[in-house]
Design an enzyme around this catalytic site. Sequence first.
Site, PDB file in Angstrom:
ATOM      1  CD  GLU A   1      -4.733  -8.193   7.060  1.00 51.61           C
ATOM      2  OE1 GLU A   1      -5.652  -7.632   6.425  1.00 51.61           O
ATOM      3  OE2 GLU A   1      -3.706  -7.587   7.452  1.00 51.61           O
TER       4      GLU A   1
ATOM      5  CG  HIS B   1      -1.734  -1.216   1.375  1.00 54.11           C
ATOM      6  ND1 HIS B   1      -3.053  -1.253   0.993  1.00 54.11           N
ATOM      7  CD2 HIS B   1      -1.442  -2.464   1.824  1.00 54.11           C
ATOM      8  CE1 HIS B   1      -3.544  -2.466   1.213  1.00 54.11           C
ATOM      9  NE2 HIS B   1      -2.581  -3.227   1.722  1.00 54.11           N
TER      10      HIS B   1
ATOM     11  CG  HIS C   1      -6.332  -6.840   1.568  1.00 56.03           C
ATOM     12  ND1 HIS C   1      -6.037  -6.215   0.385  1.00 56.03           N
ATOM     13  CD2 HIS C   1      -5.343  -6.468   2.437  1.00 56.03           C
ATOM     14  CE1 HIS C   1      -4.928  -5.508   0.525  1.00 56.03           C
ATOM     15  NE2 HIS C   1      -4.484  -5.646   1.766  1.00 56.03           N
TER      16      HIS C   1
ATOM     17  CG  ASP D   1       0.127  -5.332   4.276  1.00 50.68           C
ATOM     18  OD1 ASP D   1      -0.529  -4.727   3.418  1.00 50.68           O
ATOM     19  OD2 ASP D   1      -0.395  -5.890   5.270  1.00 50.68           O
ATOM     20  CG  ASP D   2       0.340  -1.216   5.247  1.00 50.65           C
ATOM     21  OD1 ASP D   2      -0.081  -0.353   4.463  1.00 50.65           O
ATOM     22  OD2 ASP D   2      -0.292  -2.254   5.524  1.00 50.65           O
TER      23      ASP D   2
HETATM   24  N1  ADE Z   1      -4.761  -1.265   4.299  1.00 56.15           N
HETATM   25  C1  ADE Z   1      -3.440  -1.120   4.434  1.00 56.15           C
HETATM   26  N2  ADE Z   1      -2.900  -2.253   4.901  1.00 56.15           N
HETATM   27  C2  ADE Z   1      -3.898  -3.144   5.044  1.00 56.15           C
HETATM   28  C3  ADE Z   1      -3.975  -4.486   5.477  1.00 56.15           C
HETATM   29  N3  ADE Z   1      -2.904  -5.183   5.875  1.00 56.15           N
HETATM   30  N4  ADE Z   1      -5.191  -5.083   5.522  1.00 56.15           N
HETATM   31  C4  ADE Z   1      -6.276  -4.408   5.137  1.00 56.15           C
HETATM   32  N5  ADE Z   1      -6.259  -3.144   4.720  1.00 56.15           N
HETATM   33  C5  ADE Z   1      -5.080  -2.516   4.669  1.00 56.15           C
HETATM   34 ZN    ZN Z   2      -2.576  -5.119   2.542  1.00 54.91          ZN
END
Ligand code: ADE
Ligand code: ZN
Length: 338
Positions: free
Chosen positions: A200, A19, A197, A278-279
């Site tokens: 998770e 992201h 997604h 991911d982030d």
């Molecule tokens: N937005 C940013 N990272 C995310 C994640 N791991 N799961 C869901 N939405 C997200």
């Molecule tokens: Zn994600």
Amino acid sequence: MKASDDFIRRLPKAELHIHIEGSFEPELMFEIARRNGVRIPFDSVEAVRAAYEFEDLQSFLDIYYQGMGVLLAERDFYDLTMAYLRRARDDGVVHTEIFFDPQGHTGRGVAFETVLNGIWKALRDGERQLGITSRLIMCFLRHLDEDDALRTLDQAIAHRDRIAGVGLDSSEVGHPPGKFERAFARAREAGFVAVAHAGEEGPPAYVEEALDLLHVARIDHGNRALESMALVKRLEAERIPLTVCPLSNLKLCVVPDLREHPLKQMLEAGLVATINSDDPAYFGGYVLDNFTAVRDALDLSADDIVTLARNSITASWADEIQKNRWLAEIDAMISASI
Ligand code: ADE
Ligand code: ZN
């Protein structure tokens, strides 16, 4: 045999789950906040980093949406994207497929085009200056309603040439993929490839909905798919890639310990698993950190690492000639190391 950090770095890799707003490092956040005259409720970069302790997905998302609030101008989105591309290039990423969350910006009065133009210009410069190819994936925020997603899709259709796919992110539990069936049908009709997604935090049924109702080409995360043997068999038979994010899973308490991460089971089941960050600004690691962390925690062999790199290339939407070149480079690296 174990793969060294240097071997992993040199392997051509594609990142398929990043992201762009999640690559916003605190240093850059302060710089952009200053130039935009926006106040950050922290005194220092260290104080921001210290606040990155999460107990679940929602506790992270609350901070993530707050962080992106300082992004206002096209130049901000350009700088954010360029910083990520440089960092990814240093990890040996040759191709990246970037998520962005337009509703996180249009909802605060920033125009869709401001976001898209800034990211897009950086992607073009990234290809010219750093040699990284890319695709852009627009995510719908699943905590918002489907009409909001449909209005966002209308804006994206005007820029179909710059956006390859649509995705689904944000708070998973309570917002099943089926909520967005119409938006995804219209997106696919317009030529966007779909991903979502799922699994998770949500149950295996959400992964099935993403496949059956949204007709996704990949599942983002997919951890909880392993709770259903029938679903694992289906993912294997249909060669549906999973974009797995180990350090994210650890930071968001999806797994209590990396030694309990399901990646190895995914590989043993023959699933097309890939490794992603991911982030990364929030979870303490970019792609290479994710590779080395699972190598060590799960005792992955060099063969496993090569499989993960190969999977990332084959699961990507890069052009086929380019994919074959990278796969050949991987083969050449293996021959040279034997
Ligand atoms: N937005 C940013 N990272 C995310 C994640 N791991 N799961 C869901 N939405 C997200
Ligand atoms: Zn994600």
